[in-house]
Design an enzyme around this catalytic site. Structure first.
Site, PDB file in Angstrom:
ATOM      1  N   LYS A  10     -14.407  -1.123 -16.735  1.00  0.00           N
ATOM      2  CA  LYS A  10     -15.042  -0.407 -15.193  1.00  0.00           C
ATOM      3  C   LYS A  10     -16.070  -0.252 -15.248  1.00  0.00           C
ATOM      4  O   LYS A  10     -16.956   0.229 -16.165  1.00  0.00           O
ATOM      5  CB  LYS A  10     -14.107   0.911 -14.553  1.00  0.00           C
ATOM      6  CG  LYS A  10     -12.182   0.235 -14.307  1.00  0.00           C
ATOM      7  CD  LYS A  10     -12.012   1.350 -13.370  1.00  0.00           C
ATOM      8  CE  LYS A  10     -10.127   0.811 -13.617  1.00  0.00           C
ATOM      9  NZ  LYS A  10      -9.312   2.302 -12.635  1.00  0.00           N
ATOM     10  N   TYR A  50      -7.515  -3.971  -5.611  1.00  0.00           N
ATOM     11  CA  TYR A  50      -6.092  -3.066  -5.433  1.00  0.00           C
ATOM     12  C   TYR A  50      -5.749  -2.803  -4.196  1.00  0.00           C
ATOM     13  O   TYR A  50      -5.202  -1.365  -3.060  1.00  0.00           O
ATOM     14  CB  TYR A  50      -7.399  -1.519  -5.775  1.00  0.00           C
ATOM     15  CG  TYR A  50      -6.971  -1.449  -6.665  1.00  0.00           C
ATOM     16  CD1 TYR A  50      -6.050  -1.518  -8.203  1.00  0.00           C
ATOM     17  CD2 TYR A  50      -9.211  -1.098  -7.590  1.00  0.00           C
ATOM     18  CE1 TYR A  50      -6.740  -0.548  -9.155  1.00  0.00           C
ATOM     19  CE2 TYR A  50      -8.398  -1.169  -8.932  1.00  0.00           C
ATOM     20  CZ  TYR A  50      -8.132  -0.997  -9.825  1.00  0.00           C
ATOM     21  OH  TYR A  50      -8.187  -0.437 -11.182  1.00  0.00           O
ATOM     22  N   PHE A  58      -7.013   8.110  -2.342  1.00  0.00           N
ATOM     23  CA  PHE A  58      -8.065   7.649  -2.660  1.00  0.00           C
ATOM     24  C   PHE A  58      -8.692   6.709  -2.593  1.00  0.00           C
ATOM     25  O   PHE A  58      -9.402   6.298  -3.171  1.00  0.00           O
ATOM     26  CB  PHE A  58      -7.267   7.816  -4.401  1.00  0.00           C
ATOM     27  CG  PHE A  58      -6.502   7.364  -4.760  1.00  0.00           C
ATOM     28  CD1 PHE A  58      -6.920   6.154  -5.153  1.00  0.00           C
ATOM     29  CD2 PHE A  58      -5.272   7.566  -5.015  1.00  0.00           C
ATOM     30  CE1 PHE A  58      -5.718   5.073  -6.092  1.00  0.00           C
ATOM     31  CE2 PHE A  58      -4.135   7.318  -5.740  1.00  0.00           C
ATOM     32  CZ  PHE A  58      -4.348   5.501  -5.975  1.00  0.00           C
ATOM     33  N   ARG A  86      -1.704  -1.116 -22.155  1.00  0.00           N
ATOM     34  CA  ARG A  86      -1.211  -0.090 -21.421  1.00  0.00           C
ATOM     35  C   ARG A  86      -1.003   1.314 -22.820  1.00  0.00           C
ATOM     36  O   ARG A  86      -1.658   1.943 -22.170  1.00  0.00           O
ATOM     37  CB  ARG A  86      -0.042  -0.636 -21.110  1.00  0.00           C
ATOM     38  CG  ARG A  86       0.575  -1.225 -19.540  1.00  0.00           C
ATOM     39  CD  ARG A  86      -0.471  -0.794 -18.316  1.00  0.00           C
ATOM     40  NE  ARG A  86      -0.190   0.091 -17.534  1.00  0.00           N
ATOM     41  CZ  ARG A  86      -0.482   0.854 -16.766  1.00  0.00           C
ATOM     42  NH1 ARG A  86      -1.625  -0.329 -16.179  1.00  0.00           N
ATOM     43  NH2 ARG A  86      -0.001   1.625 -16.066  1.00  0.00           N
ATOM     44  N   THR A  92      -3.304   7.085 -17.099  1.00  0.00           N
ATOM     45  CA  THR A  92      -3.859   7.404 -15.609  1.00  0.00           C
ATOM     46  C   THR A  92      -5.179   8.002 -15.559  1.00  0.00           C
ATOM     47  O   THR A  92      -6.575   7.985 -16.116  1.00  0.00           O
ATOM     48  CB  THR A  92      -3.348   6.963 -14.451  1.00  0.00           C
ATOM     49  OG1 THR A  92      -2.211   5.738 -14.374  1.00  0.00           O
ATOM     50  CG2 THR A  92      -5.129   6.861 -13.094  1.00  0.00           C
ATOM     51  N   ARG A 103      -8.769   5.528 -22.813  1.00  0.00           N
ATOM     52  CA  ARG A 103      -9.098   7.034 -21.491  1.00  0.00           C
ATOM     53  C   ARG A 103      -9.529   8.018 -21.990  1.00  0.00           C
ATOM     54  O   ARG A 103     -10.322   8.576 -21.881  1.00  0.00           O
ATOM     55  CB  ARG A 103      -8.676   6.515 -20.333  1.00  0.00           C
ATOM     56  CG  ARG A 103      -8.052   5.206 -19.405  1.00  0.00           C
ATOM     57  CD  ARG A 103      -6.958   5.004 -18.624  1.00  0.00           C
ATOM     58  NE  ARG A 103      -7.173   3.478 -17.476  1.00  0.00           N
ATOM     59  CZ  ARG A 103      -6.283   3.267 -16.802  1.00  0.00           C
ATOM     60  NH1 ARG A 103      -4.922   4.060 -17.172  1.00  0.00           N
ATOM     61  NH2 ARG A 103      -6.664   2.882 -16.240  1.00  0.00           N
ATOM     62  N   ASN A 113     -11.971   5.961 -15.293  1.00  0.00           N
ATOM     63  CA  ASN A 113     -10.815   6.026 -15.939  1.00  0.00           C
ATOM     64  C   ASN A 113     -11.329   4.837 -16.718  1.00  0.00           C
ATOM     65  O   ASN A 113     -10.234   4.463 -17.759  1.00  0.00           O
ATOM     66  CB  ASN A 113      -9.761   6.063 -15.588  1.00  0.00           C
ATOM     67  CG  ASN A 113      -9.752   5.284 -15.128  1.00  0.00           C
ATOM     68  OD1 ASN A 113      -9.713   4.324 -14.656  1.00  0.00           O
ATOM     69  ND2 ASN A 113      -7.921   5.022 -14.441  1.00  0.00           N
ATOM     70  N   HIS A 116      -8.935  -0.976 -16.638  1.00  0.00           N
ATOM     71  CA  HIS A 116      -7.709  -1.218 -16.073  1.00  0.00           C
ATOM     72  C   HIS A 116      -7.350  -2.339 -16.983  1.00  0.00           C
ATOM     73  O   HIS A 116      -7.435  -2.803 -17.627  1.00  0.00           O
ATOM     74  CB  HIS A 116      -7.948  -1.906 -15.332  1.00  0.00           C
ATOM     75  CG  HIS A 116      -6.600  -3.128 -14.052  1.00  0.00           C
ATOM     76  ND1 HIS A 116      -5.939  -2.533 -13.446  1.00  0.00           N
ATOM     77  CD2 HIS A 116      -6.803  -4.417 -14.235  1.00  0.00           C
ATOM     78  CE1 HIS A 116      -4.957  -3.246 -13.468  1.00  0.00           C
ATOM     79  NE2 HIS A 116      -5.923  -4.039 -13.736  1.00  0.00           N
ATOM     80  N   GLU A 127      -3.520 -11.040 -11.510  1.00  0.00           N
ATOM     81  CA  GLU A 127      -4.628 -10.348 -11.959  1.00  0.00           C
ATOM     82  C   GLU A 127      -5.415 -11.526 -12.651  1.00  0.00           C
ATOM     83  O   GLU A 127      -6.853 -11.887 -11.831  1.00  0.00           O
ATOM     84  CB  GLU A 127      -4.160  -9.028 -12.482  1.00  0.00           C
ATOM     85  CG  GLU A 127      -3.697  -8.110 -11.621  1.00  0.00           C
ATOM     86  CD  GLU A 127      -3.786  -6.729 -12.032  1.00  0.00           C
ATOM     87  OE1 GLU A 127      -3.395  -5.659 -10.914  1.00  0.00           O
ATOM     88  OE2 GLU A 127      -3.918  -6.833 -13.195  1.00  0.00           O
TER      89      GLU A 127
HETATM   90  P1  ATP Z   1      -5.415   0.586 -13.949  1.00  0.00           P
HETATM   91  O1  ATP Z   1      -4.278  -0.147 -12.296  1.00  0.00           O
HETATM   92  O2  ATP Z   1      -6.629   0.797 -13.324  1.00  0.00           O
HETATM   93  O3  ATP Z   1      -4.971  -0.130 -14.087  1.00  0.00           O
HETATM   94  P2  ATP Z   1      -2.907   2.266 -13.659  1.00  0.00           P
HETATM   95  O4  ATP Z   1      -1.893   1.643 -13.003  1.00  0.00           O
HETATM   96  O5  ATP Z   1      -2.922   3.655 -14.765  1.00  0.00           O
HETATM   97  O6  ATP Z   1      -4.884   2.760 -13.823  1.00  0.00           O
HETATM   98  P3  ATP Z   1      -2.643   3.188 -10.292  1.00  0.00           P
HETATM   99  O7  ATP Z   1      -1.434   3.743 -10.039  1.00  0.00           O
HETATM  100  O8  ATP Z   1      -2.513   2.023 -10.541  1.00  0.00           O
HETATM  101  O9  ATP Z   1      -2.974   3.747 -12.381  1.00  0.00           O
HETATM  102  O10 ATP Z   1      -4.256   3.019  -9.947  1.00  0.00           O
HETATM  103  C1  ATP Z   1      -5.481   2.656 -10.307  1.00  0.00           C
HETATM  104  C2  ATP Z   1      -6.734   3.618  -9.789  1.00  0.00           C
HETATM  105  O11 ATP Z   1      -7.191   3.965  -9.374  1.00  0.00           O
HETATM  106  C3  ATP Z   1      -6.425   4.191 -11.415  1.00  0.00           C
HETATM  107  O12 ATP Z   1      -6.475   3.451 -12.653  1.00  0.00           O
HETATM  108  C4  ATP Z   1      -7.922   4.619 -10.916  1.00  0.00           C
HETATM  109  O13 ATP Z   1      -8.901   3.829 -11.150  1.00  0.00           O
HETATM  110  C5  ATP Z   1      -7.297   5.323  -9.478  1.00  0.00           C
HETATM  111  N1  ATP Z   1      -7.028   6.574  -9.015  1.00  0.00           N
HETATM  112  C6  ATP Z   1      -5.477   6.662  -9.519  1.00  0.00           C
HETATM  113  N2  ATP Z   1      -4.713   7.980  -9.225  1.00  0.00           N
HETATM  114  C7  ATP Z   1      -5.783   7.813  -8.473  1.00  0.00           C
HETATM  115  C8  ATP Z   1      -5.382   9.540  -8.043  1.00  0.00           C
HETATM  116  N3  ATP Z   1      -4.941  10.372  -7.590  1.00  0.00           N
HETATM  117  N4  ATP Z   1      -7.490   9.671  -7.764  1.00  0.00           N
HETATM  118  C9  ATP Z   1      -8.429   9.125  -7.344  1.00  0.00           C
HETATM  119  N5  ATP Z   1      -8.120   8.139  -7.949  1.00  0.00           N
HETATM  120  C10 ATP Z   1      -6.953   7.395  -8.800  1.00  0.00           C
HETATM  121 MG    MG Z   2      -2.357  -0.198 -11.995  1.00  0.00          MG
END
Ligand code: ATP
Ligand code: MG
Length: 139
Positions: A10, A50, A58, A86, A92, A103, A113, A116, A127
Protein backbone atom coordinates in the site's frame (compact mmCIF):
# COMPACT_ATOMS: atom_id res chain seq x y z
CA UNK A 1 -3.12 -27.22 -4.09
CA UNK A 2 -1.32 -24.38 -5.83
CA UNK A 3 -3.16 -21.08 -5.46
CA UNK A 4 -2.72 -17.49 -6.53
CA UNK A 5 -3.42 -14.45 -4.38
CA UNK A 6 -3.29 -10.71 -4.94
CA UNK A 7 -0.87 -8.68 -2.85
CA UNK A 8 -0.77 -4.90 -2.64
CA UNK A 9 2.07 -3.01 -1.03
CA UNK A 10 0.00 0.00 0.00
CA UNK A 11 1.03 3.66 -0.47
CA UNK A 12 2.20 4.08 3.15
CA UNK A 13 4.75 1.29 2.81
CA UNK A 14 5.92 2.38 -0.65
CA UNK A 15 6.40 5.99 0.49
CA UNK A 16 8.45 4.82 3.48
CA UNK A 17 10.79 2.85 1.20
CA UNK A 18 9.66 -0.52 2.53
CA UNK A 19 8.72 -2.15 -0.77
CA UNK A 20 12.02 -3.96 -1.31
CA UNK A 21 12.04 -5.34 2.20
CA UNK A 22 8.42 -6.54 1.94
CA UNK A 23 9.03 -8.19 -1.44
CA UNK A 24 12.11 -9.85 0.08
CA UNK A 25 10.07 -11.25 2.95
CA UNK A 26 7.46 -12.54 0.50
CA UNK A 27 10.19 -14.35 -1.46
CA UNK A 28 11.82 -15.69 1.71
CA UNK A 29 8.48 -17.14 2.79
CA UNK A 30 8.56 -19.35 -0.30
CA UNK A 31 5.73 -17.64 -2.18
CA UNK A 32 6.57 -17.01 -5.85
CA UNK A 33 6.01 -13.57 -7.38
CA UNK A 34 4.44 -14.34 -10.78
CA UNK A 35 3.32 -10.80 -11.72
CA UNK A 36 4.33 -7.35 -10.44
CA UNK A 37 3.49 -3.73 -11.25
CA UNK A 38 3.68 -0.27 -9.70
CA UNK A 39 0.67 1.98 -10.18
CA UNK A 40 -1.14 4.89 -8.64
CA UNK A 41 -4.81 4.07 -8.13
CA UNK A 42 -7.34 6.72 -9.10
CA UNK A 43 -10.47 7.22 -7.03
CA UNK A 44 -12.68 5.08 -9.24
CA UNK A 45 -10.20 2.18 -9.21
CA UNK A 46 -9.82 2.30 -5.42
CA UNK A 47 -13.59 2.51 -4.90
CA UNK A 48 -14.06 -0.48 -7.19
CA UNK A 49 -11.39 -2.52 -5.48
CA UNK A 50 -12.84 -1.93 -2.00
CA UNK A 51 -16.52 -1.89 -3.11
CA UNK A 52 -17.42 -4.50 -0.44
CA UNK A 53 -16.59 -1.87 2.17
CA UNK A 54 -18.60 1.00 0.65
CA UNK A 55 -21.08 1.16 3.52
CA UNK A 56 -18.37 1.16 6.20
CA UNK A 57 -17.63 4.45 8.02
CA UNK A 58 -13.95 4.28 7.03
CA UNK A 59 -14.62 3.85 3.28
CA UNK A 60 -13.94 7.46 2.18
CA UNK A 61 -10.70 7.67 4.14
CA UNK A 62 -9.64 4.25 2.89
CA UNK A 63 -10.15 5.27 -0.74
CA UNK A 64 -8.28 8.53 -0.14
CA UNK A 65 -5.40 6.63 1.45
CA UNK A 66 -5.19 4.05 -1.35
CA UNK A 67 -4.97 6.91 -3.90
CA UNK A 68 -2.42 8.91 -1.90
CA UNK A 69 0.65 7.62 -3.73
CA UNK A 70 2.09 4.75 -5.73
CA UNK A 71 1.31 1.19 -4.72
CA UNK A 72 2.73 -2.12 -5.89
CA UNK A 73 0.39 -4.88 -6.98
CA UNK A 74 1.63 -8.44 -7.30
CA UNK A 75 0.33 -11.93 -7.87
CA UNK A 76 1.78 -14.52 -5.50
CA UNK A 77 1.66 -18.24 -6.19
CA UNK A 78 2.24 -21.31 -4.07
CA UNK A 79 0.71 -24.08 -1.96
CA UNK A 80 -2.10 -22.49 0.07
CA UNK A 81 -0.85 -19.08 -1.02
CA UNK A 82 -3.96 -17.22 0.19
CA UNK A 83 -3.75 -18.47 3.77
CA UNK A 84 0.06 -18.30 3.91
CA UNK A 85 0.15 -14.69 2.74
CA UNK A 86 -2.61 -13.69 5.21
CA UNK A 87 -0.47 -15.26 7.96
CA UNK A 88 2.64 -13.41 6.77
CA UNK A 89 0.70 -10.10 6.80
CA UNK A 90 -0.79 -10.50 10.28
CA UNK A 91 -4.01 -8.97 11.64
CA UNK A 92 -5.61 -5.93 9.94
CA UNK A 93 -4.79 -3.80 12.99
CA UNK A 94 -1.01 -3.86 13.57
CA UNK A 95 -1.61 -3.47 17.31
CA UNK A 96 -3.24 -6.92 17.20
CA UNK A 97 -0.82 -8.51 14.74
CA UNK A 98 1.56 -11.26 15.80
CA UNK A 99 5.27 -10.55 16.24
CA UNK A 100 7.25 -10.96 13.05
CA UNK A 101 4.33 -10.29 10.69
CA UNK A 102 4.54 -7.63 7.99
CA UNK A 103 1.87 -5.46 9.60
CA UNK A 104 3.44 -5.74 13.07
CA UNK A 105 6.76 -4.59 11.64
CA UNK A 106 5.76 -2.10 8.97
CA UNK A 107 2.18 -0.83 9.53
CA UNK A 108 1.35 2.42 11.30
CA UNK A 109 -2.32 1.82 12.17
CA UNK A 110 -5.47 -0.07 11.18
CA UNK A 111 -5.92 1.98 7.98
CA UNK A 112 -2.32 2.56 6.94
CA UNK A 113 -1.49 -1.09 7.32
CA UNK A 114 1.21 -1.57 4.68
CA UNK A 115 -0.17 -4.54 2.75
CA UNK A 116 -3.27 -6.16 1.32
CA UNK A 117 -3.87 -9.83 0.64
CA UNK A 118 -6.92 -11.58 -0.81
CA UNK A 119 -9.08 -13.28 1.82
CA UNK A 120 -10.37 -16.30 -0.12
CA UNK A 121 -10.31 -18.14 -3.45
CA UNK A 122 -13.17 -16.15 -5.02
CA UNK A 123 -11.81 -12.75 -4.00
CA UNK A 124 -8.31 -13.83 -5.05
CA UNK A 125 -9.57 -14.64 -8.55
CA UNK A 126 -11.48 -11.38 -8.95
CA UNK A 127 -8.73 -9.24 -7.39
CA UNK A 128 -6.01 -10.76 -9.59
CA UNK A 129 -8.22 -10.09 -12.63
CA UNK A 130 -8.82 -6.51 -11.42
CA UNK A 131 -5.14 -5.66 -12.06
CA UNK A 132 -3.71 -8.33 -14.35
CA UNK A 133 -4.70 -10.15 -17.49
CA UNK A 134 -3.59 -13.69 -18.22
CA UNK A 135 -0.64 -12.58 -20.39
CA UNK A 136 0.83 -10.54 -17.48
CA UNK A 137 1.29 -13.62 -15.30
CA UNK A 138 4.35 -15.76 -15.87
CA UNK A 139 3.83 -19.47 -16.28
P1 ATP B 1 -7.08 -6.02 3.17
O1 ATP B 1 -8.43 -6.27 2.55
O2 ATP B 1 -6.50 -4.65 2.82
O3 ATP B 1 -6.12 -7.14 2.95
P2 ATP B 1 -8.06 -6.96 5.65
O4 ATP B 1 -8.72 -8.03 4.84
O5 ATP B 1 -7.15 -7.38 6.76
O6 ATP B 1 -7.24 -5.97 4.75
P3 ATP B 1 -10.58 -5.55 5.67
O7 ATP B 1 -11.56 -5.73 6.77
O8 ATP B 1 -10.82 -6.20 4.35
O9 ATP B 1 -9.14 -5.98 6.26
O10 ATP B 1 -10.40 -4.00 5.48
C1 ATP B 1 -9.83 -3.49 4.29
C2 ATP B 1 -8.93 -2.33 4.63
O11 ATP B 1 -9.72 -1.25 5.15
C3 ATP B 1 -7.90 -2.61 5.74
O12 ATP B 1 -6.77 -3.27 5.29
C4 ATP B 1 -7.60 -1.22 6.22
O13 ATP B 1 -6.70 -0.52 5.33
C5 ATP B 1 -8.98 -0.56 6.15
N1 ATP B 1 -9.69 -0.70 7.42
C6 ATP B 1 -10.27 -1.82 7.93
N2 ATP B 1 -10.86 -1.60 9.11
C7 ATP B 1 -10.65 -0.28 9.38
C8 ATP B 1 -11.00 0.59 10.46
N3 ATP B 1 -11.69 0.16 11.51
N4 ATP B 1 -10.61 1.89 10.37
C9 ATP B 1 -9.94 2.36 9.30
N5 ATP B 1 -9.57 1.60 8.26
C10 ATP B 1 -9.90 0.30 8.28
MG1 MG C 1 -9.91 -7.60 3.14
Amino acid sequence: MTERTLSIIKPDAVSKGLAGRILGEIEQSGLRIVALRMLRLDRRQAEGFYAVHQERPFFRDLVEFMCSGPAIVAVLEGEKAIERYRALMGATDPAKADEGTLRKKYAANVQNNAVHGSDGPDTARSEVAYFFSAVDIVA
